[in-house]
Design an enzyme around this catalytic site. Structure first.
Site, PDB file in Angstrom:
ATOM      1  N   TYR A  31       3.971   0.179   3.441  1.00 56.61           N
ATOM      2  CA  TYR A  31       2.420   0.977   4.035  1.00 56.61           C
ATOM      3  C   TYR A  31       3.479   2.612   3.411  1.00 56.61           C
ATOM      4  O   TYR A  31       3.758   3.358   4.045  1.00 56.61           O
ATOM      5  CB  TYR A  31       2.485   1.009   5.275  1.00 56.61           C
ATOM      6  CG  TYR A  31       0.839   2.338   5.639  1.00 56.61           C
ATOM      7  CD1 TYR A  31       0.304   2.388   4.463  1.00 56.61           C
ATOM      8  CD2 TYR A  31       0.357   2.203   6.592  1.00 56.61           C
ATOM      9  CE1 TYR A  31      -0.972   2.895   5.270  1.00 56.61           C
ATOM     10  CE2 TYR A  31      -0.545   2.961   7.370  1.00 56.61           C
ATOM     11  CZ  TYR A  31      -1.479   3.079   5.821  1.00 56.61           C
ATOM     12  OH  TYR A  31      -2.681   3.926   5.640  1.00 56.61           O
ATOM     13  N   LYS A  51       1.221  -2.062   0.534  1.00 54.45           N
ATOM     14  CA  LYS A  51      -0.262  -1.693   1.057  1.00 54.45           C
ATOM     15  C   LYS A  51      -0.455   0.158   0.540  1.00 54.45           C
ATOM     16  O   LYS A  51       0.538   0.888   0.736  1.00 54.45           O
ATOM     17  CB  LYS A  51      -0.775  -1.638   2.622  1.00 54.45           C
ATOM     18  CG  LYS A  51      -1.632  -0.037   2.869  1.00 54.45           C
ATOM     19  CD  LYS A  51      -2.330  -0.309   4.234  1.00 54.45           C
ATOM     20  CE  LYS A  51      -3.054   0.482   4.492  1.00 54.45           C
ATOM     21  NZ  LYS A  51      -3.411   1.985   3.882  1.00 54.45           N
TER      22      LYS A  51
HETATM   23  C1  LIG Z   1      -6.060   8.538   4.559  1.00 54.69           C
HETATM   24  C2  LIG Z   1      -7.311   7.734   5.563  1.00 54.69           C
HETATM   25  O1  LIG Z   1      -7.552   7.521   6.500  1.00 54.69           O
HETATM   26  N1  LIG Z   1      -6.798   6.405   4.526  1.00 54.69           N
HETATM   27  C3  LIG Z   1      -7.825   5.757   4.650  1.00 54.69           C
HETATM   28  C4  LIG Z   1      -6.311   4.219   4.424  1.00 54.69           C
HETATM   29  O2  LIG Z   1      -5.283   4.167   3.584  1.00 54.69           O
HETATM   30  C5  LIG Z   1      -8.859   5.105   3.759  1.00 54.69           C
HETATM   31  O3  LIG Z   1      -9.736   4.039   3.745  1.00 54.69           O
HETATM   32  C6  LIG Z   1      -9.554   6.033   3.399  1.00 54.69           C
HETATM   33  O4  LIG Z   1     -10.238   6.535   4.541  1.00 54.69           O
HETATM   34  C7  LIG Z   1     -10.995   6.406   2.615  1.00 54.69           C
HETATM   35  O5  LIG Z   1     -10.624   5.465   1.386  1.00 54.69           O
HETATM   36  C8  LIG Z   1     -12.030   7.511   2.608  1.00 54.69           C
HETATM   37  O6  LIG Z   1     -11.623   8.247   2.044  1.00 54.69           O
HETATM   38  C1  LIG Z   2      -7.125   2.569   6.031  1.00 54.87           C
HETATM   39  C2  LIG Z   2      -5.519   1.813   6.244  1.00 54.87           C
HETATM   40  O1  LIG Z   2      -4.984   0.830   6.357  1.00 54.87           O
HETATM   41  C3  LIG Z   2      -5.567   2.478   7.391  1.00 54.87           C
HETATM   42  O2  LIG Z   2      -6.250   3.251   7.941  1.00 54.87           O
HETATM   43  O3  LIG Z   2      -4.464   2.594   8.069  1.00 54.87           O
END
Ligand SMILES: CC(=O)N[C@H](C=O)[C@@H](O)[C@H](O)[C@H](O)CO
Ligand SMILES: CC(=O)C(=O)O
Length: 312
Positions: free
Chosen positions: A148, A178
């Site tokens: 990740y 990811k």
């Molecule tokens: C930093 C963070 O929370 N990233 C999420 C997953 O990696 C995303 O799903 C974001 O929430 C999304 O792209 C909205 O900015």
């Molecule tokens: C966006 C995502 O993968 C997380 O919230 O960990």
């Protein structure tokens, strides 16, 4: 298991994966009773059939090891026969905690595990991070492992493609990455590498997904698929049918919604309240240091999301 055997028996992780919020009571304790209805909501209302539990959105790093086990077990138990895949994030600062969570994920039948880089003491190079991931995977050798990559949160700026390089020789269960960064060159390198090993690349910056689809990612893991899964599924179909006009229009509209949210301050605490407003599930507050979100702010964002959904 040999690499070829593993890849034959593993279900490839593709499509939309919701990064789940962790339901808390008003007092801040984990609230397992919401997880059953949450699964039904994702499947019935968003057509989202896989979940990524205890990640960024799930405030995994703010939960205790025991809480993380209870949450993961509830998703696996209630998701049985309903969800396609439950991937459990097991990254921690302590490799011992990560190993314990990996063993636990195996024992509850999780379909995959994922780890972020530790971020207090940071790996000095890709070798160090690969070793860390390997040592976690040896506690759950039969469970597909995903790296990740989320440099914006961990502060670990190693290129993900460097982390992947040669990882199949150390981790037979490795199945992909990811990718929650915005470096499209590094992402492209990951796509090539994963393609050649039949692994998955899941993109994690929801508002930029179309750019990643063009580069060949196999799916997406994100917070917004909790409440915009239906619309983003439409975007995926339009992309698959080479309807660039439609996929672009949907992504641009989606970007406008996220920009509106970001201008109001859009962290996991706000996002969680937005999900409560849109879904009707009571997810409760986030945990400190995140602060509860004023309801009026969440309602304004939720309204934009509902308007967007209704237009399509
Ligand atoms: C930093 C963070 O929370 N990233 C999420 C997953 O990696 C995303 O799903 C974001 O929430 C999304 O792209 C909205 O900015
Ligand atoms: C966006 C995502 O993968 C997380 O919230 O960990």
């Amino acid at each position: 298991m040999k690499e070829e055997e593993m890849s034959r028996s593993v279900k490839k992780l593709t499509g939309l994966v919701a990064a789940t919020f962790t339901p808390l009571t008003a007092e801040g304790e984990i609230n397992l009773s919401v997880i059953g209805p949450y699964i039904d909501y994702l499947i019935e209302k968003q057509n989202v059939k896989s979940v990524f539990v205890n990640g960024t959105t799930g405030e995994g790093c703010s939960l205790t090891v025991d809480e993380r086990k209870q949450i993961a077990a509830a998703w696996c138990q209630h998701g049985k026969g309903k969800l396609e895949q439950v991937v459990v994030h097991v990254g921690c600062m302590s490799i011992k905690d990560s190993q314990e969570l990996a063993r636990h994920a195996a024992s509850i039948g999780a379909d995959g595990i994922a780890v972020i880089s530790p971020s207090f003491f940071k790996p000095i190079n890709a070798d160090a991070l690969r070793l860390f991931i390997k040592e976690v995977s040896t506690s759950a050798p039969d469970v597909p492992m995903y790296y990740y990559h989320i440099p914006g949160m961990t502060g670990v700026e190693l290129e993900a493609a460097d982390v992947l390089n040669g990882i199949e020789q150390m981790i037979p269960s490795f199945q992909g990455v990811k990718y929650s960064g915005t470096d499209l060159r590094d992402l492209g390198q990951c796509v090539c590498y994963c393609q050649s090993h039949k692994w998955s690349v899941l993109f994690g910056v929801d508002e930029q997904l179309l750019g990643a689809l063009v580069l060949g990612v196999h799916g997406a893991v994100g917070s917004t698929y909790n409440y915009l899964g239906l619309i983003v599924n439409q975007m995926l179909s339009a992309f698959d049918n080479c309807n660039h006009m439609q996929s672009r229009a949907l992504q641009l509209e989606f970007m406008e919604v996220i920009t509106f949210a970001k201008n109001l301050g859009f962290d996991v605490g706000v996002n969680k309240q937005v999900m409560s407003e849109v879904s009707g599930l009571v997810l409760g507050p986030p945990r400190l240091p995140l602060l509860p979100c004023p309801v009026s702010k969440a309602q304004a964002i939720a309204q934009k999301i509902k308007d967007f959904s209704q237009r399509h």
